[in-house]
Motif scaffolding. Structure first.
Motif, short mmCIF file in Angstrom:
data_model
loop_
_atom_site.label_atom_id
_atom_site.label_comp_id
_atom_site.label_asym_id
_atom_site.label_seq_id
_atom_site.Cartn_x
_atom_site.Cartn_y
_atom_site.Cartn_z
N THR A 1 46.51 26.95 33.73
CA THR A 1 45.55 25.92 33.35
C THR A 1 45.75 24.67 34.20
O THR A 1 46.82 24.45 34.77
N ARG B 1 44.15 20.39 34.01
CA ARG B 1 43.22 19.41 33.46
C ARG B 1 42.24 19.02 34.56
O ARG B 1 42.64 18.47 35.58
N HIS C 1 39.77 21.18 30.43
CA HIS C 1 40.71 21.91 31.26
C HIS C 1 40.05 23.19 31.79
O HIS C 1 39.11 23.71 31.19
#
Length: 318
Positions: free
Chosen positions: A157, A159, A165
């Motif tokens: 992941t 942001r 995200h």
């Protein structure tokens, strides 16, 4: 005292020139000045809508015998139609029979949604090799990871913007370029699918509705464009780019040698905004390099989101 009919004709007499000039102005600034100012960039996104509006104005001006305004509207329609028609008439790429391939799924889930279960179910049904979910919140990420744990155990992941995200899920292990994540909020990973090394890049910049957001989008799209053009392994670039194929900056970054729009040959297939079909734009994109061909580009209805989901089926080239 003028009758209602006379008043109506009077209104139309100045409304037609005003609308015709406004449309031509939007076309001109969008195409010639779009790269330099966010409002002009926004004006350059709506070629399909301009063709529709311009065609109505052209018919109106011809029926009214206003040939000067017919010429103005014809210019607007012709200019924008030249941008739209190639996307509507292109044929799918030629494929080599028997070559292996893989599937990638992309969905912008809309970060304000309290529940994304229907999107998770939709994505699971597609049985892709790689999944890209955008506008995920910190609360939704562990839920998606748990839901897909058995079939997509490898995740990453970043942001991307605000509370949103990007989340990538893969059936196979991958390695990620940490520098791209840190500098541009871009996930650039390399994995192995069916015996082939594959690179995937995904980005989700801000929409260009403010000067700072316009600059942020441009910085990130320029970065992935330059990096993607340098890839040598089979590679896919996918995401919500917040730009349509009709904008000049799209052509600068993505109509380049070795960059192939997966949508090309399969129709425009707009993806946003689902809540306002008259303004529909194709802003969720996928691109491949010369090492891959597109078997199919498909948009799928994604209940609860303002975007359509995107499914891309690819084939390795010899």
């Amino acid at each position: 005292m003028p009758s209602i009919r006379q008043r109506f004709k009077s209104i139309l007499s100045w409304l037609l020139p005003l609308a015709s000039l406004g449309l031509l102005a939007a076309v001109v600034v969008g195409q010639l000045a779009g790269p330099y100012f966010f409002l002009f960039d926004l004006a350059g996104q709506f070629a399909v809508q301009y063709v529709g509006l311009g065609t109505l104005l052209l018919a109106w001006s011809m029926l009214a015998g206003r040939w000067r305004w017919a010429l103005v509207n014809g210019l607007s329609v012709g200019w924008q139609a030249a941008l739209v028609l190639p996307w509507l008439t292109a044929q799918p790429p030629l494929l080599t029979p028997g070559r292996p391939g893989f599937r990638v799924m992309h969905a912008n889930v809309l970060f304000t949604r309290p529940d994304i279960q229907n999107t998770l179910d939709l994505v699971a049904q597609q049985q892709a090799d790689l999944i890209v979910l955008q506008e995920m919140t910190v609360e939704q990420i562990p839920r998606a990871a748990a839901y897909f744990q058995a079939t997509y155990p490898h995740t990453d992941t970043v942001r991307a913007k605000g509370l949103s995200h990007i989340m990538v899920l893969s059936r196979t292990p991958f390695r990620v370029d940490a520098a791209a994540k840190q500098s541009h909020q871009v996930i650039h990973l390399t994995t192995n699918i069916r015996g082939h090394a594959v690179e995937l890049m995904t980005v989700h910049p801000r929409p260009p509705i403010f000067p700072g957001w316009f600059a942020d989008r441009n910085r990130k799209l320029a970065f992935v464009s330059e990096r993607f053009q340098r890839t040598r392994q089979p590679a896919l670039l996918i995401g919500d780019f917040n730009i349509s194929p009709f904008a000049p900056l799209y052509r600068r970054w993505f109509q380049q040698p070795g960059v192939h729009a997966c949508r090309y040959g399969f129709g425009l297939q707009p993806t946003w905004p689902r809540f306002l079909p008259v303004a529909y734009l194709p802003i969720d994109h996928a691109f491949v390099n010369d090492r891959l061909s597109t078997r199919q580009f498909t948009v799928l209805t994604q209940r609860g989101s303002d975007h359509q989901a995107v499914r891309v089926d690819l084939q390795f080239r010899p």
